[in-house]
Each structure stands twice: as C-alpha cells, then as structure tokens.
Design a protein around this motif. Structure first.
Motif, PDB file in Angstrom:
ATOM      1  N   SER A  97       0.817  -1.218   0.000  1.00 15.10           N
ATOM      2  CA  SER A  97       0.000   0.000   0.000  1.00 15.10           C
ATOM      3  C   SER A  97       0.850   1.268   0.000  1.00 15.10           C
ATOM      4  CB  SER A  97      -0.912   0.017   1.234  1.00 15.10           C
ATOM      5  OG  SER A  97      -1.763  -1.096   1.229  1.00 15.10           O
ATOM      6  N   GLY A  98       2.180   1.120   0.035  1.00 12.72           N
ATOM      7  CA  GLY A  98       3.073   2.274   0.034  1.00 12.72           C
ATOM      8  C   GLY A  98       3.440   2.786   1.409  1.00 12.72           C
ATOM      9  N   ASN A  99       3.032   2.061   2.461  1.00 11.60           N
ATOM     10  CA  ASN A  99       3.382   2.448   3.832  1.00 11.60           C
ATOM     11  C   ASN A  99       4.725   1.841   4.220  1.00 11.60           C
ATOM     12  OD1 ASN A  99       0.798   3.725   4.322  1.00 11.60           O
ATOM     13  ND2 ASN A  99      -0.039   1.659   4.368  1.00 11.60           N
ATOM     14  N   PHE A 100       5.454   2.540   5.081  1.00 13.06           N
ATOM     15  CA  PHE A 100       6.715   2.009   5.572  1.00 13.06           C
ATOM     16  C   PHE A 100       6.482   1.251   6.872  1.00 13.06           C
ATOM     17  CE2 PHE A 100       8.111   5.436   2.806  1.00 13.06           C
ATOM     18  CZ  PHE A 100       9.050   4.759   2.030  1.00 13.06           C
ATOM     19  N   VAL A 101       7.049   0.056   6.952  1.00 13.50           N
ATOM     20  CA  VAL A 101       6.934  -0.826   8.105  1.00 13.50           C
ATOM     21  C   VAL A 101       8.328  -1.356   8.392  1.00 13.50           C
ATOM     22  CG1 VAL A 101       5.818  -2.907   9.011  1.00 13.50           C
ATOM     23  CG2 VAL A 101       4.628  -1.515   7.327  1.00 13.50           C
ATOM     24  N   ALA A 102       8.638  -1.576   9.658  1.00 17.70           N
ATOM     25  CA  ALA A 102       9.950  -2.120  10.028  1.00 17.70           C
ATOM     26  C   ALA A 102       9.779  -3.148  11.136  1.00 17.70           C
ATOM     27  CB  ALA A 102      10.886  -1.013  10.469  1.00 17.70           C
ATOM     28  N   ALA A 103      10.517  -4.241  11.017  1.00 16.20           N
ATOM     29  CA  ALA A 103      10.475  -5.304  12.031  1.00 16.20           C
ATOM     30  C   ALA A 103      11.870  -5.863  12.206  1.00 16.20           C
ATOM     31  CB  ALA A 103       9.520  -6.420  11.614  1.00 16.20           C
ATOM     32  N   THR A 104      12.060  -6.529  13.322  1.00 18.57           N
ATOM     33  CA  THR A 104      13.348  -7.162  13.565  1.00 18.57           C
ATOM     34  C   THR A 104      13.620  -8.229  12.509  1.00 18.57           C
ATOM     35  OG1 THR A 104      14.702  -8.366  15.152  1.00 18.57           O
ATOM     36  CG2 THR A 104      12.359  -8.856  15.174  1.00 18.57           C
ATOM     37  N   GLN A 105      14.860  -8.393  12.189  1.00 16.65           N
ATOM     38  CA  GLN A 105      15.308  -9.444  11.273  1.00 16.65           C
ATOM     39  C   GLN A 105      15.497 -10.755  12.041  1.00 16.65           C
ATOM     40  OE1 GLN A 105      18.603  -7.987   8.923  1.00 16.65           O
ATOM     41  NE2 GLN A 105      19.287 -10.059   8.504  1.00 16.65           N
ATOM     42  N   VAL A 106      15.413 -10.694  13.375  1.00 20.23           N
ATOM     43  CA  VAL A 106      15.644 -11.848  14.239  1.00 20.23           C
ATOM     44  C   VAL A 106      14.305 -12.524  14.532  1.00 20.23           C
ATOM     45  CG1 VAL A 106      16.582 -12.619  16.444  1.00 20.23           C
ATOM     46  CG2 VAL A 106      17.646 -10.692  15.251  1.00 20.23           C
ATOM     47  N   CYS A 107      14.168 -13.752  14.092  1.00 20.72           N
ATOM     48  CA  CYS A 107      12.918 -14.492  14.242  1.00 20.72           C
ATOM     49  C   CYS A 107      12.634 -14.788  15.714  1.00 20.72           C
ATOM     50  CB  CYS A 107      12.984 -15.793  13.448  1.00 20.72           C
ATOM     51  SG  CYS A 107      11.434 -16.708  13.448  1.00 20.72           S
ATOM     52  N   SER A 108      11.376 -14.644  16.097  1.00 19.98           N
ATOM     53  CA  SER A 108      10.979 -14.912  17.480  1.00 19.98           C
ATOM     54  C   SER A 108      10.940 -16.406  17.778  1.00 19.98           C
ATOM     55  CB  SER A 108       9.609 -14.290  17.762  1.00 19.98           C
ATOM     56  OG  SER A 108       8.620 -14.872  16.932  1.00 19.98           O
ATOM     57  N   HIS A 109      11.032 -17.243  16.762  1.00 16.66           N
ATOM     58  CA  HIS A 109      10.974 -18.689  16.963  1.00 16.66           C
ATOM     59  C   HIS A 109      12.269 -19.210  17.582  1.00 16.66           C
ATOM     60  CE1 HIS A 109      11.013 -22.918  14.976  1.00 16.66           C
ATOM     61  NE2 HIS A 109      10.640 -23.007  16.225  1.00 16.66           N
ATOM     62  N   GLU A 110      13.399 -19.021  16.878  1.00 15.07           N
ATOM     63  CA  GLU A 110      14.669 -19.519  17.410  1.00 15.07           C
ATOM     64  C   GLU A 110      15.820 -18.544  17.229  1.00 15.07           C
ATOM     65  OE1 GLU A 110      15.810 -23.476  16.374  1.00 15.07           O
ATOM     66  OE2 GLU A 110      14.010 -24.332  17.243  1.00 15.07           O
ATOM     67  N   SER A 111      15.526 -17.271  17.038  1.00 16.37           N
ATOM     68  CA  SER A 111      16.528 -16.191  16.990  1.00 16.37           C
ATOM     69  C   SER A 111      17.487 -16.239  15.811  1.00 16.37           C
ATOM     70  CB  SER A 111      17.316 -16.133  18.305  1.00 16.37           C
ATOM     71  OG  SER A 111      16.450 -15.888  19.383  1.00 16.37           O
ATOM     72  N   TYR A 112      17.067 -16.821  14.693  1.00 19.12           N
ATOM     73  CA  TYR A 112      17.889 -16.740  13.482  1.00 19.12           C
ATOM     74  C   TYR A 112      17.633 -15.407  12.803  1.00 19.12           C
ATOM     75  CZ  TYR A 112      19.254 -21.604  13.837  1.00 19.12           C
ATOM     76  OH  TYR A 112      19.794 -22.783  14.262  1.00 19.12           O
ATOM     77  N   ASP A 113      18.667 -14.843  12.178  1.00 19.56           N
ATOM     78  CA  ASP A 113      18.565 -13.524  11.546  1.00 19.56           C
ATOM     79  C   ASP A 113      18.094 -13.629  10.094  1.00 19.56           C
ATOM     80  OD1 ASP A 113      20.855 -14.682  10.477  1.00 19.56           O
ATOM     81  OD2 ASP A 113      22.090 -12.887  10.692  1.00 19.56           O
ATOM     82  N   GLN A 114      17.020 -14.361   9.869  1.00 19.65           N
ATOM     83  CA  GLN A 114      16.568 -14.629   8.509  1.00 19.65           C
ATOM     84  C   GLN A 114      15.164 -14.120   8.189  1.00 19.65           C
ATOM     85  OE1 GLN A 114      18.482 -16.106   5.914  1.00 19.65           O
ATOM     86  NE2 GLN A 114      19.904 -15.335   7.437  1.00 19.65           N
ATOM     87  N   VAL A 115      14.614 -13.216   8.982  1.00 23.09           N
ATOM     88  CA  VAL A 115      13.296 -12.667   8.679  1.00 23.09           C
ATOM     89  C   VAL A 115      13.426 -11.735   7.470  1.00 23.09           C
ATOM     90  CG1 VAL A 115      11.418 -11.202   9.517  1.00 23.09           C
ATOM     91  CG2 VAL A 115      12.456 -12.900  11.034  1.00 23.09           C
TER      92      VAL A 115
END
Length: 146
Positions: free
Chosen positions: A75-93
């Motif tokens: 929709s053209g909105n800016f969103v930001a989230a951690t790259q660290v997955c809440s499942h097992e803390s891998y940096d693959q989000v």
C-alpha cells in the motif's frame, strides 16, 4: 502391485531421490543464517534519495539494516520489524509480497503479519510476536526507532 514391490521396482536410487528432499527439508542441521540477540536501541534514519533508500522506491520492496527489515508495503506504507525471528533467533526474517505482504523466516517457516502477529500458530514456539518498530517519514527521511 503392492507398495513393497513397487518400491523395489524403482530401485534404491529413485527411492532416495524421492525421499531425500523431504528428509532434508525437516532437518534442523541445514540452517542458513546465524542465531543472534534481538537488537535493542534501534534508532536510525534512511535518506530515501540515497542509493540505499532508492531500494525502497517501489511498493513491496525491502532492505536489511542493523538487523531490521525495512519495508515499503504493497500500500506504500513504511513498516519495520526485527530481522531476528521470534521462533529460534535466526537472523533470517524477510518480507514477501504474498498474502497482502508478510514477514517470514525461511529457517523453520515462521510467518508473521505486518504488525508482528504470528500467522502459523500451530506450534507454540512460532506463536511469539515479532518485534515491530516505529517508522516516521519526514520529507525524504525515514526514521526507524523503538
């Protein structure tokens, strides 16, 4: 023909070729990415006119910065989230433009709505909220912060 006879007729090579991808897909030993700590103190700015910022010009695009996935959603909105997955803390989000736009981690298949809500709550491990950051656009400067 019975299943046993059918498998024998295929031979070991064909049976291996059919079953190996399934076994490999479920293996926890085949992991891309690193386990990392959730970033804290997130507060940075992206100039949308810079080379880095130009990568966010199109709806559905994203960049990775400081262990944060910064997205220009469909929709053209800016969103930001951690790259660290809440499942097992891998940096693959990462961001994917499917189902209206989601965050996903391809290590174990965790999927999250853009507000961080887990989408695959079958497993209690993947049912943890993904950390989402604030974004603020002032002119051509996009601020990402906690």
């Amino acid at each position: 023909m019975e299943r046993k006879d059918f498998l024998r007729s295929l031979g070991a090579g064909a049976a291996f070729a059919l079953t190996f991808p399934c076994l490999q897909g479920c293996s926890k030993d085949d992991v891309d990415g690193d386990k990392v700590e959730q970033p804290t103190g997130i507060d940075f700015t992206i100039d949308l006119n810079s080379a880095e910022g130009q990568k966010l010009a199109n709806n559905g695009s994203f960049i990775l910065k400081n262990l944060v996935v910064v997205v220009k959603d469909l929709s053209g909105n800016f969103v930001a989230a951690t790259q660290v997955c809440s499942h097992e803390s891998y940096d693959q989000v990462r961001y994917e433009s499917i189902d209206g736009g989601i965050f996903y981690c391809d290590v174990h298949g965790s999927r999250f709505d853009l507000d961080g809500t887990p989408l695959n709550q079958v497993d209690s491990k993947t049912a943890k909220q993904l950390k989402v950051y604030n974004t603020e656009l002032t002119g051509d400067l996009l601020r990402v912060f906690e």
